[in-house]
Scaffold this motif. Sequence first.
Motif, PDB file in Angstrom:
ATOM      1  N   GLN A 164      36.968  42.025  38.028  1.00 32.48           N
ATOM      2  CA  GLN A 164      37.596  40.937  38.767  1.00 32.48           C
ATOM      3  C   GLN A 164      38.225  39.952  37.782  1.00 32.48           C
ATOM      4  O   GLN A 164      37.549  39.429  36.896  1.00 32.48           O
ATOM      5  N   LYS A 165      39.529  39.685  37.962  1.00 31.97           N
ATOM      6  CA  LYS A 165      40.296  38.885  37.016  1.00 31.97           C
ATOM      7  C   LYS A 165      40.450  37.453  37.511  1.00 31.97           C
ATOM      8  O   LYS A 165      40.732  37.222  38.690  1.00 31.97           O
ATOM      9  N   GLU A 194      31.485  43.083  44.469  1.00 29.41           N
ATOM     10  CA  GLU A 194      32.228  44.343  44.468  1.00 29.41           C
ATOM     11  C   GLU A 194      32.163  44.983  43.092  1.00 29.41           C
ATOM     12  O   GLU A 194      32.173  44.284  42.073  1.00 29.41           O
ATOM     13  N   ARG A 226      33.990  46.259  40.642  1.00 28.76           N
ATOM     14  CA  ARG A 226      35.317  46.340  40.028  1.00 28.76           C
ATOM     15  C   ARG A 226      35.470  45.198  39.029  1.00 28.76           C
ATOM     16  O   ARG A 226      34.740  44.200  39.085  1.00 28.76           O
ATOM     17  N   SER A 269      25.818  40.550  41.756  1.00 27.98           N
ATOM     18  CA  SER A 269      26.760  39.542  41.267  1.00 27.98           C
ATOM     19  C   SER A 269      26.191  38.148  41.518  1.00 27.98           C
ATOM     20  O   SER A 269      25.079  37.992  42.015  1.00 27.98           O
ATOM     21  N   SER A 297      37.803  38.025  32.791  1.00 30.59           N
ATOM     22  CA  SER A 297      37.446  39.039  33.784  1.00 30.59           C
ATOM     23  C   SER A 297      35.949  39.319  33.734  1.00 30.59           C
ATOM     24  O   SER A 297      35.341  39.315  32.659  1.00 30.59           O
ATOM     25  N   LEU A 310      33.056  34.876  42.862  1.00 36.25           N
ATOM     26  CA  LEU A 310      32.862  36.226  42.331  1.00 36.25           C
ATOM     27  C   LEU A 310      32.450  37.137  43.480  1.00 36.25           C
ATOM     28  O   LEU A 310      31.405  36.937  44.104  1.00 36.25           O
ATOM     29  N   HIS A 353      33.011  42.123  35.478  1.00 37.19           N
ATOM     30  CA  HIS A 353      32.735  43.318  36.273  1.00 37.19           C
ATOM     31  C   HIS A 353      31.246  43.335  36.618  1.00 37.19           C
ATOM     32  O   HIS A 353      30.410  43.648  35.775  1.00 37.19           O
TER      33      HIS A 353
END
Length: 349
Positions: A223-224, A219, A221, A184, A168, A216, A170
């Motif tokens: 992300q997984k 955002e 959050r 990102s 994950s 990716l 973030h």
Amino acid sequence: MDFVSNLDGDMCLAILSCLDDPSDLVRASAVSRSWRHFVIKQSLTKNLCLKLFPQLTSVDRVLEEETTINEEEEEEEDTRRRRREHRVYALLAKGCTSSPIQSCIADAIAASSTDRLPAESISNTLDERDRVGRTPSYWSSAGHHNPSVPETLLYKLKADLCLITQLSIHPFQVYYYPGRPICSSHYVRFRLGHLNNHSQDKNNYVWAYTSPQFALAQENRLQKFKLPEPVLCIGGYLLVEFLGRVQRCDADDLYYICVTHVKAMGRSLAKSFRVVDPDESSGKFGLKVLSYSDPQEMNDKEEEAGPSEFRTMRNRRLEQLVDFLHRHPTDVVQYAASDYYESDEEEEV
């Protein structure tokens, strides 16, 4: 009818090879002496483990702390080896299928670049929060005019053997900049491997597995990214590659990548196994058993003794606090110690 005693060896092998769960093979070996002898002689447990986890083809020997069966002294070397492999691969299969899923990252090693040290260090990515007290907590790359320049983050896992199932990322939202941009990358990729102990360069790693590229999202959050299939990392190192830069900073017209948190989820076999004597020329290594105890039971006993992960996280937060005090010596009175130990509460900016 006991087919192992009444059918020829090839037919028995064809039947038992249909079992696709190592636990079933272990149960089969407990049916009778003849079944146990057949399972061990044909190396069925080892062969199934190699099928499930191809990374184990690099194992050229298995070692134990001490001999566990006294009768082995009178057995032939080949029989002793097969018995030992049956025990070891049965334990390995159990650890890879029944150990608890947990966070597998133990420490942050290095980043390919960092904009400001120590404020934007890779160590910040071990904390799930995007700020500690009122101080931002994230890693930032150096800025580049070329948005295609990649960046990497290197981590040490909790064990020489970890079965990784999901990773994950973030991305960090720069909430203190106008527009609150999210820095990102376009894509992320993961590599798993080990340190090349025979190289003169202490930063030379051998990557046995490389994941596909994952998109990716820009955002704020966690992300997984689930791997196509669980991967057994042999050697205990994780490399995260960020490919392509998205966000340009208006202040200097450079592209940056910023990350709040990196997480690797899977099964750690730290209490059961250790990799020994890797041979870089052949790629082979030895696998040593540390304990035959049930991994789940050992984890339960460790939790009863005290949560070591909490102590590790507390130490990291103390390091962040010290760094904060160095950078804001006149503002110390404004913050309480509870700011650094509350796990999920965020303050409004």
